[in-house]
Motif scaffolding. Structure first.
Motif, PDB file in Angstrom:
ATOM      1  N   ARG A  74       0.827  -1.207   0.000  1.00  0.00           N
ATOM      2  CA  ARG A  74       0.000   0.000   0.000  1.00  0.00           C
ATOM      3  C   ARG A  74       0.863   1.259   0.000  1.00  0.00           C
ATOM      4  O   ARG A  74       0.553   2.236  -0.688  1.00  0.00           O
TER       5      ARG A  74
ATOM      6  N   CYS B 181       3.471   0.915  -3.610  1.00  0.00           N
ATOM      7  CA  CYS B 181       2.815   0.678  -4.902  1.00  0.00           C
ATOM      8  C   CYS B 181       1.491   1.421  -5.006  1.00  0.00           C
ATOM      9  O   CYS B 181       0.935   1.527  -6.102  1.00  0.00           O
ATOM     10  N   GLU B 182       1.008   1.906  -3.858  1.00  0.00           N
ATOM     11  CA  GLU B 182      -0.271   2.614  -3.799  1.00  0.00           C
ATOM     12  C   GLU B 182      -1.389   1.801  -4.451  1.00  0.00           C
ATOM     13  O   GLU B 182      -2.195   2.302  -5.233  1.00  0.00           O
ATOM     14  N   ARG B 183      -1.418   0.510  -4.113  1.00  0.00           N
ATOM     15  CA  ARG B 183      -2.439  -0.411  -4.626  1.00  0.00           C
ATOM     16  C   ARG B 183      -2.932  -1.273  -3.475  1.00  0.00           C
ATOM     17  O   ARG B 183      -2.231  -1.462  -2.486  1.00  0.00           O
ATOM     18  N   ASP B 184      -4.105  -1.812  -3.647  1.00  0.00           N
ATOM     19  CA  ASP B 184      -4.664  -2.742  -2.674  1.00  0.00           C
ATOM     20  C   ASP B 184      -3.999  -4.097  -2.889  1.00  0.00           C
ATOM     21  O   ASP B 184      -4.137  -4.692  -3.966  1.00  0.00           O
TER      22      ASP B 184
ATOM     23  N   SER C  81      -6.101  -6.906  -4.296  1.00  0.00           N
ATOM     24  CA  SER C  81      -6.852  -6.691  -5.536  1.00  0.00           C
ATOM     25  C   SER C  81      -6.273  -7.505  -6.696  1.00  0.00           C
ATOM     26  O   SER C  81      -5.070  -7.756  -6.756  1.00  0.00           O
TER      27      SER C  81
ATOM     28  N   GLU D  92      -5.882  -6.360  -9.576  1.00  0.00           N
ATOM     29  CA  GLU D  92      -5.004  -5.443 -10.305  1.00  0.00           C
ATOM     30  C   GLU D  92      -3.577  -5.521  -9.774  1.00  0.00           C
ATOM     31  O   GLU D  92      -2.613  -5.558 -10.555  1.00  0.00           O
ATOM     32  N   PHE D  93      -3.441  -5.540  -8.443  1.00  0.00           N
ATOM     33  CA  PHE D  93      -2.091  -5.672  -7.885  1.00  0.00           C
ATOM     34  C   PHE D  93      -1.503  -7.030  -8.247  1.00  0.00           C
ATOM     35  O   PHE D  93      -0.335  -7.121  -8.614  1.00  0.00           O
TER      36      PHE D  93
ATOM     37  N   TYR E  83      -0.275  -6.870 -11.839  1.00  0.00           N
ATOM     38  CA  TYR E  83       0.884  -5.965 -11.930  1.00  0.00           C
ATOM     39  C   TYR E  83       2.130  -6.602 -11.307  1.00  0.00           C
ATOM     40  O   TYR E  83       3.203  -6.623 -11.919  1.00  0.00           O
TER      41      TYR E  83
END
Length: 200
Positions: free
Chosen positions: A167, A170-173, A176, A178-179, A182
């Motif tokens: 978090r 990478c500023e992602r959940d 998720s 999406e993470f 990625y």
């Protein structure tokens, strides 16, 4: 309305599958020592005596979860793929099956759970497979395949073991899809680069 005989025969399999899923969720949330058979039964919507009947208790359930993971692993772990592709597959699997990863983290943090004699044997086999990949040039000759395996395990589980880091940087959940996509792509690139680096 009466059920057909074949439907009655399938009920025990569905019930067992529900119990195993409930056990996976309970073990992932609380670890082996913290999980309670009564809570697993409640999650599965069954009488807890059925757990003893079908699995012989908590240890049998834990083994059933390991067996389920091995079955799922055989579907996504293509050992004919490159090392980078194989590792990316494990990242995606950990992203999609987070409870399995949490279960392994609990086991590592608390060293609880029933002994799994086949685990060490499987890991030694994995080290030998990595050694063969090393000889084929997939990663430098000056790396110890055992240490590489440990690093790859940690890398593939990072979204589960370090959600706060994901978090923050990478500023992602981390939970998720999406993470997961990625990070799998990034890990695949990273591992592929190991083959580009000559041994020192």
């Amino acid at each position: 309305m009466r059920r057909a005989p074949e439907e009655k025969q399938r009920d025990p399999e569905r019930t067992k599958a529900r119990i195993v899923q409930a056990a996976l969720e309970e073990f992932a949330a609380k670890g082996f020592a913290g999980a309670r058979v009564g809570e697993i039964a409640a999650r599965a919507g069954v009488n807890k005596q059925l757990i003893s009947y079908y699995f012989g208790g908590k240890e049998g359930l834990y083994q059933a979860i390991n067996t389920r993971w091995q079955g799922e692993e055989s579907a996504f772990a293509d050992h004919g793929a490159t090392l980078a592709e194989l590792v990316a597959g494990y990242v995606r699997a950990n992203s999609e099956r987070r409870d399995f990863g949490k279960l392994m983290l609990w086991q590592g943090l608390t060293d609880d759970g029933p002994p799994d004699e086949s685990f060490a044997e499987d890991m030694r086999r994995d080290v030998e497979q990595l050694r063969r990949r090393q000889e084929a040039g997939e990663f430098p000759a000056d790396l110890d395949p055992a240490a590489v395996l440990v690093a790859l395990f940690a890398m593939t589980a990072a979204g589960i073991s370090f959600p706060q880091l994901v978090r923050a940087v990478c500023e992602r959940d981390p939970a998720s899809p999406e993470f997961g996509a990625y990070y799998a792509e990034q890990v695949q690139r990273l591992v592929a680069h190991l083959g580009d680096v000559p041994a020192s």
